[in-house]
Design a protein around this motif. Sequence first.
Motif, mmCIF file in Angstrom:
data_model
loop_
_atom_site.group_PDB
_atom_site.id
_atom_site.type_symbol
_atom_site.label_atom_id
_atom_site.label_comp_id
_atom_site.label_asym_id
_atom_site.label_seq_id
_atom_site.Cartn_x
_atom_site.Cartn_y
_atom_site.Cartn_z
ATOM 1 N N LYS A 36 0.816 -1.217 0.000
ATOM 2 C CA LYS A 36 0.000 0.000 0.000
ATOM 3 C C LYS A 36 0.851 1.269 0.000
ATOM 4 O O LYS A 36 0.518 2.252 -0.674
ATOM 5 N N GLN A 37 1.923 1.242 0.738
ATOM 6 C CA GLN A 37 2.779 2.420 0.810
ATOM 7 C C GLN A 37 3.439 2.692 -0.543
ATOM 8 O O GLN A 37 3.511 3.840 -1.001
ATOM 9 N N LYS A 38 3.897 1.638 -1.191
ATOM 10 C CA LYS A 38 4.575 1.797 -2.483
ATOM 11 C C LYS A 38 3.602 2.206 -3.580
ATOM 12 O O LYS A 38 3.936 2.976 -4.479
ATOM 13 N N ALA A 77 0.739 3.842 -3.189
ATOM 14 C CA ALA A 77 -0.012 5.071 -2.889
ATOM 15 C C ALA A 77 0.325 6.196 -3.863
ATOM 16 O O ALA A 77 -0.550 6.962 -4.280
ATOM 17 N N ALA A 78 1.579 6.282 -4.241
ATOM 18 C CA ALA A 78 2.003 7.361 -5.137
ATOM 19 C C ALA A 78 1.403 7.222 -6.534
ATOM 20 O O ALA A 78 1.273 8.203 -7.271
ATOM 21 N N LYS A 99 -1.641 5.645 -7.037
ATOM 22 C CA LYS A 99 -3.092 5.498 -6.892
ATOM 23 C C LYS A 99 -3.592 4.199 -7.522
ATOM 24 O O LYS A 99 -4.599 4.162 -8.225
ATOM 25 N N THR A 151 -4.420 -2.231 -4.229
ATOM 26 C CA THR A 151 -3.443 -3.227 -3.766
ATOM 27 C C THR A 151 -4.098 -4.574 -3.439
ATOM 28 O O THR A 151 -3.506 -5.406 -2.751
#
Length: 417
Positions: free
Chosen positions: A167-169, A171-172, A174, A177
Amino acid sequence: MRAPVILLFFAAGAFAAGPDSCMTCHTAMDDAATGPSALIKNDVHIAHGLSCADCHGGDRTNDDPDASMSKAKGFKGKPARSAIPKFCASCHSNPDYMRRYAPRERVDQFELYQTSVHGKRLAAGDANVATCIDCHSVHDIRAVKDSMSPVHPLHVAETCSRCHSDKQKMAAYKIPTNQFEEYRTSVHWQALSKRGDLSAPSCASCHGNHGAKPPEVESVSAVCGTCHVLFEQLYTKSVHKAVFSGEGGGGGCIVCHSNHAIHQPSTAMLTGPNAVCSGCHEAGSKPAEAATQMAGWIDGLDGALQQSEAVLTKAEKYGMEVSEAQVRLIDGREDLVKSRLNLHSMQTEDVRKPVEAGMAVAKETGKAGEDALREKDFRRLGLAVSVVLIGIAILAIRGLIRRIESNGDGGAAAAHE
């Protein structure tokens, strides 16, 4: 031609077995389990007689670190992450070089990568996107057919999920996941993981591998059609093709079947509380009524074939000969498959024809099973009558024997007097 081949073989063997200062040093200082010197033992490049220096440069025969890792000796060291695809391509895009080791290996991977979403973002300066090492690993690069390879068909989806489930990777970008989570509920995953069908679709089957990119809306049916050829042909002729294709269309096959969470299709998709048709067609409309009608036909045929099969199975257990009817039942099942397949044309007549043919088979085979069961009952009755008659005959014979014995004893007694 044999002599050069043999010489090349021994030359490669001697090269691989020669002194290697890279291995000597790294074996002493690396982690025993996860260091490059341990991982590289399983690497496909080592198996082909190559060494660390073939990628990183330098002089592996020199024990002096300054000399062996000298730029004058071509030492490259660790490449920058953004340079890795071109770094790998220095060999893998060279047809003459690759033919020496893997004649059938494609040499357009880097060219394809540059057309992919990953390649385009990397070219734009985004170093976080996937490069060769994210999918193939670094020092323990295995052949695709190796079951331990991260790009083996059984592991492709998991490999993609390392990034796409983060999710963190993501997020940028959009990007959702949950793709891998949904994929693991699909019929494709079941076929791949449970039945071991390596031809079942995984991420690369639909998105591509080196040229990976999401299918465009207008090409979704074509992507699905690479495996489901007949489905695509019927869909192309249907009213849905024009509705679901093109700008604002909605995505073709995925409208009804989803994309990653593709479940086993059933008539519940046509009618009932979970019908996908209800998302577009109101209850009572002609399309909705047609869907309900076709679902009823298909369910009716399915039930009739199951009933016929049950009767034939029962007759077989009693030892009755029903093999011909069982073979004929296969035709009925094929008609059931055809009726489900023809749903993609969305023409009731296309569905009705195989249903009627299948119902005729179900009726025929069901009658054969019932006739066999009646014959079984008749045989049992005949056997019971035969046993009774045989019993009566035995009793009559026994009575006759006793009478003869009795008369014989009486005659003997009179003669004695």
